[in-house]
Design a protein around this motif. Structure first.
Motif, short mmCIF file in Angstrom:
data_model
loop_
_atom_site.label_atom_id
_atom_site.label_comp_id
_atom_site.label_asym_id
_atom_site.label_seq_id
_atom_site.Cartn_x
_atom_site.Cartn_y
_atom_site.Cartn_z
N VAL A 170 3.85 -1.75 -6.46
CA VAL A 170 3.00 -2.93 -6.30
C VAL A 170 3.84 -4.21 -6.44
O VAL A 170 4.84 -4.23 -7.13
CB VAL A 170 1.84 -2.96 -7.33
N GLU A 171 3.39 -5.25 -5.74
CA GLU A 171 4.01 -6.57 -5.84
C GLU A 171 2.90 -7.58 -6.08
O GLU A 171 1.73 -7.28 -5.84
CB GLU A 171 4.72 -6.93 -4.53
N GLN A 172 3.29 -8.78 -6.49
CA GLN A 172 2.28 -9.81 -6.76
C GLN A 172 1.60 -10.30 -5.47
O GLN A 172 2.26 -10.48 -4.44
CB GLN A 172 2.95 -10.99 -7.50
N ASN A 173 0.29 -10.52 -5.56
CA ASN A 173 -0.52 -11.05 -4.45
C ASN A 173 -0.32 -10.30 -3.13
O ASN A 173 0.07 -10.89 -2.12
CB ASN A 173 -0.25 -12.55 -4.25
N THR A 174 -0.58 -9.01 -3.18
CA THR A 174 -0.45 -8.20 -1.96
C THR A 174 -1.74 -7.43 -1.75
O THR A 174 -2.73 -7.64 -2.43
CB THR A 174 0.72 -7.21 -2.08
N SER A 175 -1.69 -6.52 -0.79
CA SER A 175 -2.85 -5.67 -0.51
C SER A 175 -2.38 -4.22 -0.42
O SER A 175 -1.18 -3.96 -0.33
CB SER A 175 -3.47 -6.07 0.83
N TYR A 240 -0.32 -7.37 -11.49
CA TYR A 240 -0.37 -8.06 -10.19
C TYR A 240 -1.71 -7.89 -9.48
O TYR A 240 -2.35 -6.85 -9.57
CB TYR A 240 0.71 -7.50 -9.25
N ARG A 241 -2.06 -8.93 -8.74
CA ARG A 241 -3.28 -8.87 -7.93
C ARG A 241 -2.98 -8.09 -6.64
O ARG A 241 -2.18 -8.52 -5.80
CB ARG A 241 -3.74 -10.29 -7.60
N VAL A 242 -3.61 -6.94 -6.50
CA VAL A 242 -3.46 -6.10 -5.29
C VAL A 242 -4.86 -5.88 -4.73
O VAL A 242 -5.70 -5.26 -5.37
CB VAL A 242 -2.79 -4.75 -5.62
N VAL A 243 -5.10 -6.41 -3.54
CA VAL A 243 -6.42 -6.32 -2.92
C VAL A 243 -6.62 -4.92 -2.32
O VAL A 243 -5.76 -4.44 -1.58
CB VAL A 243 -6.57 -7.40 -1.81
N PHE A 244 -7.72 -4.27 -2.71
CA PHE A 244 -8.04 -2.98 -2.08
C PHE A 244 -9.41 -3.11 -1.40
O PHE A 244 -10.42 -3.35 -2.05
CB PHE A 244 -8.01 -1.82 -3.08
N ILE A 308 -16.29 -6.02 -7.33
CA ILE A 308 -15.09 -5.17 -7.29
C ILE A 308 -13.83 -6.03 -7.23
O ILE A 308 -12.78 -5.65 -7.73
CB ILE A 308 -15.18 -4.17 -6.11
N GLU A 309 -13.96 -7.23 -6.65
CA GLU A 309 -12.81 -8.15 -6.55
C GLU A 309 -12.24 -8.51 -7.92
O GLU A 309 -11.08 -8.86 -8.03
CB GLU A 309 -13.22 -9.42 -5.79
N GLU A 310 -13.08 -8.42 -8.95
CA GLU A 310 -12.61 -8.73 -10.31
C GLU A 310 -11.57 -7.73 -10.80
O GLU A 310 -10.89 -7.97 -11.80
CB GLU A 310 -13.80 -8.73 -11.29
N PHE A 311 -11.47 -6.59 -10.11
CA PHE A 311 -10.55 -5.54 -10.56
C PHE A 311 -9.29 -5.45 -9.70
O PHE A 311 -8.56 -4.46 -9.75
CB PHE A 311 -11.29 -4.19 -10.59
N TYR A 312 -9.03 -6.50 -8.91
CA TYR A 312 -7.81 -6.52 -8.09
C TYR A 312 -6.56 -6.74 -8.96
O TYR A 312 -5.48 -6.31 -8.61
CB TYR A 312 -7.88 -7.63 -7.04
N LEU A 314 -4.41 -9.81 -11.64
CA LEU A 314 -4.28 -11.25 -11.94
C LEU A 314 -3.26 -11.93 -11.05
O LEU A 314 -2.24 -11.35 -10.71
CB LEU A 314 -3.85 -11.43 -13.41
N THR A 315 -3.54 -13.20 -10.72
CA THR A 315 -2.59 -13.96 -9.90
C THR A 315 -1.51 -14.57 -10.78
O THR A 315 -0.41 -14.85 -10.33
CB THR A 315 -3.30 -15.09 -9.12
#
Length: 334
Positions: A170-175, A240-244, A308-312, A314-315
């Protein structure tokens, strides 16, 4: 119905069991197994009994203690034989592999007793399915192909490997899509990491990459959120925030034209809350009858799909104490 927290930290186990129960193909196979003639007690029979008591409850709401299952788990594997917090991904891995091993062992026993279907011992081979394949593999197993291309002679050598779950960096601010793309990136093997080419009979520079050859029915994605920090001498969490997304379009990257892409729906998420692998807490988010439920041991609440977005994750990296998606279960639409 929900699973109750028992003697010590069992949320790593509860959250995974709750997620798996809502993976419909898996639940159906477990319940079908329960209706077969009884075998001697093992982890699979205990899980089948637990799923059966959840599925056949007369009452609308309530709590079921997974006492027998936890006791069996602790008896079978010393890693889980304590009151400490364990890694939910390690538990998932152990559970799926153990069930597959038990099914293979049972098949072997049946074969020796001449009990296989149609009275023929080779009935499994006739349909092209190798005897080693179980329904665990049919549901969760995908195949990766590891390709290495020599930059001198252009020869490509490839090696296949199967997986029941896929671990991605995982990386910061990715998907998730970005993480999977990174998984298939080409890497150059050079200087002291040169590749020994059989064709050239010497070490050569080469391109190496991992590709998805076969996508599974249910894709279990494990986000590698725990990283060993040398200076701290311990594992730390990458919040990290990872959008799923709720819907994931995956491409078969091995160039197989018969199945170029598959559409997946998110059916369950195991969320890690806290700052490190051996502390903190696990909860599960599942999809049931077109709405989302949050299971926190024996507490269940209905949540909005937007929540669900709350569980991505942190930025900002300031706070490591986050509630972030850790294992994602995507089910293929076909």
């Amino acid at each position: 119905f929900t699973v109750e927290k028992l003697f010590g930290n069992t949320c790593y186990c509860n959250s995974v069991l709750q997620a798996l129960y809502f993976c419909r193909p898996f639940r159906e196979k477990i319940l079908a197994y329960r209706s077969q003639p009884r075998r001697k007690e093992n982890l699979l029979t205990c899980l089948a009994d637990l799923f059966h008591s959840i599925a056949n409850q007369k009452r609308k709401v309530g709590v079921i203690p997974p006492k027998k299952f936890i006791t069996r788990l602790r008896k079978e594997n010393e890693l889980f034989d304590n009151y400490m917090q364990q890694d939910a991904h390690e538990f998932l891995n152990y559970l799926l592999n153990t069930i597959a091993d038990l099914l293979q062992e049972e098949r072997k026993q049946d074969k020796q007793n001449g009990k296989l279907a149609n009275g023929t011992l080779d009935s499994q081979k006739s349909n092209g399915t190798p005897p080693a394949t179980t329904w665990v593999h049919e549901i969760f197993q995908g195949t990766l192909t590891n390709e290495t291309r020599c930059l001198t002679c252009e020869t490509i050598s490839s090696k296949d490997e199967d997986f029941l779950d896929l671990s991605v960096d995982v990386e910061q601010n990715t998907s998730i899509t970005h993480c999977l793309r990174g998984f298939s990136n080409t890497e150059t093997l050079c200087s002291e990491y040169k590749y020994y080419c059989e064709e050239c009979r010497s070490k050569q520079e080469a391109h190496k990459r991992m590709r998805v050859k076969k996508l599974p029915m249910i894709l279990a994605l494990h986000l590698k959120r725990f990283k060993y920090m040398e200076q701290l001498q311990r594992y730390t969490k990458l919040s990290y925030r990872v959008v799923f997304p709720l819907e994931l379009r995956l491409f078969n990257t091995s160039g197989d034209a018969t199945n170029p892409e598959r559409l997946y729906d998110l059916v369950a998420v195991v969320v890690h809350c806290g700052s490190g692998p051996n502390r903190g807490h696990y909860i599960a988010i599942v999809k049931s009858h077109d709405f989302w439920l949050l299971f926190d041991d024996d507490i269940v609440e209905k949540i909005d799909a937007q929540a669900i977005e709350e569980f991505y994750g942190l930025t900002s990296e300031i706070s490591k104490n986050s509630e972030s998606g850790y294992i994602l279960f995507y089910q293929s639409r076909d």
